[in-house]
Design an enzyme around this catalytic site. Sequence first.
Site, PDB file in Angstrom:
ATOM      1  N   GLU A 253       0.855  -1.195   0.000  1.00 50.22           N
ATOM      2  CA  GLU A 253       0.000   0.000   0.000  1.00 50.22           C
ATOM      3  C   GLU A 253       0.882   1.232   0.000  1.00 50.22           C
ATOM      4  O   GLU A 253       1.836   1.321   0.776  1.00 50.22           O
ATOM      5  CB  GLU A 253      -0.895   0.084   1.250  1.00 50.22           C
TER       6      GLU A 253
ATOM      7  N   GLU B 140     -13.559   6.038  -1.204  1.00 52.64           N
ATOM      8  CA  GLU B 140     -14.495   5.181  -0.468  1.00 52.64           C
ATOM      9  C   GLU B 140     -15.231   6.025   0.575  1.00 52.64           C
ATOM     10  O   GLU B 140     -14.656   6.435   1.578  1.00 52.64           O
ATOM     11  CB  GLU B 140     -13.736   4.034   0.190  1.00 52.64           C
TER      12      GLU B 140
ATOM     13  N   LYS C 104     -15.497   5.247   4.703  1.00 50.79           N
ATOM     14  CA  LYS C 104     -14.348   5.051   5.575  1.00 50.79           C
ATOM     15  C   LYS C 104     -14.395   6.076   6.699  1.00 50.79           C
ATOM     16  O   LYS C 104     -14.687   7.257   6.477  1.00 50.79           O
ATOM     17  CB  LYS C 104     -13.045   5.184   4.778  1.00 50.79           C
TER      18      LYS C 104
ATOM     19  N   GLU D 153      -9.121  10.102   4.462  1.00 45.29           N
ATOM     20  CA  GLU D 153      -9.391   8.667   4.406  1.00 45.29           C
ATOM     21  C   GLU D 153     -10.370   8.305   3.302  1.00 45.29           C
ATOM     22  O   GLU D 153     -10.347   7.185   2.788  1.00 45.29           O
ATOM     23  CB  GLU D 153      -9.944   8.192   5.752  1.00 45.29           C
TER      24      GLU D 153
END
Length: 483
Positions: free
Chosen positions: A269, A324, A327, A333
């Site tokens: 990641e 997203e 999150k 985030e």
Amino acid sequence: MAPPRRLLVAVLLAVAVPLLFLCPAEAGTVGVNYGRVANNLPNPAAVVQLLKQQGVAQVKLYDADPTVLRALANTGIKVVVALPNEQLAAAASRSSYALLWVRRNVGAYYPATQIHGIAVGNEVFASAKNVTAQLVPAMANVHAALARLNLDNAVKVSSPIALTALASSYPSSAGAFREDLAQAVMKPMLDFLAQTGSYLMVNAYPFFAYSGNTGDISLDYALFRPNAGVLDPGNGLKYYSLLDAQLDAVFAAVSKLGNYNGVRVVVSETGWPSKGDANEAGASAANAAAYNGNLARRVLSGNAGTPRRPDADIDVYLFALFNENQKPGPTSERNYGVFYPNQQKVYDVDFVLGGGGGGSQGNGRLGWQENGGPSSGSTSGNPPSGVKVTTGEAWCVANAMVGEQRLQAALDYACGPGGADCKAIQPGAACFEPNTMVAHASYAFNDYYQRKGRSIGTCDFAGAAYVVNQTPKMGKCDLPSTV
């Protein structure tokens, strides 16, 4: 579903100030993390079409969702599936559980779905500390299950670690694992990885280190942009990127536990948010494009080695495919995606050298070669047919680490047979100052690049140049982004 991301990454303090590429190795691969903590994402079949359109060759999941795995069948895309943290204890204590999990989530789909890795847990030391002691036993049981099914050669077992596993990370040469992890967990894990021919997964985010220490770390250093470099007094190596420094801190920590040079590192990641809260310095679409774009170009051109391991070919999984919206945590985030849920790009990143968008592969080695002249690609001012042209603002700058001899050879070509207009870097002209090889070469390379229509490969010069997406600083001389 992808777990919440960490808010703490080991800080690598450094004064900053060209991401300068190291000697080319075999090129790595740029993959993507496909997280699904959202209620507005396209269905898996549409996602797979997007991956294919963008030339994405590898995808990492946070589970083993059947719908996703079926959608990925017969695509040739390599897949990493995950055994979630919540199932670690069962997989560690019962080999029968691990066997059943592997049968259902790997054996049932392979080889139509090219599963080539299993991530056992995710950042266990940071987010599931209660099962830290069970991590390696779970990995061993999963591997044994693969062996039972004759899949152990095709599918490797690892577990992503966060940089919070390090007790010390600055300078890089002082890298060391935390005392509670070093002998108890990391050494057995590294033994397992070496014995099974697997790799160490590392989640590394320069954004967190930069955002929390803007007074000590320069943005250029964090984004792979031209900077003066940072000398590590412990090993005498000079660093031109924060990610390099983070990875070498991991390599140093590994070396303190034994000789594990045969264990590769995969960056499982990394990424940069396109939006953040007021206190999240550096979170912007421009910076995300610079970080991910510069990193991708570096990996794909075989320049992903670090000062400690210059010949390493490192695969990288960008976080993340989509923004997203469910999150938790700060605004950043929910804004790591390369794409919005409607499949429109947040910013431009290529997953293959030559451009993945629209299926164009291009030629990653067009332009000047080390033999002193152009390759078999186009020598005219127009980009060859099928070669992607970089859109938006982009500049070509010199890579100082190749040395003055190679820069001079490339400069001579650019200003001679290459057709670049180099009058501005002659003595007394507007861009003669700063009177350095890097500055003069950058001007010439950029002029050549712009005249060639900024087609992929025309900013290469056998590794002597690379593309940046932020205006280079060359004294008072401005490098044009168009000619």
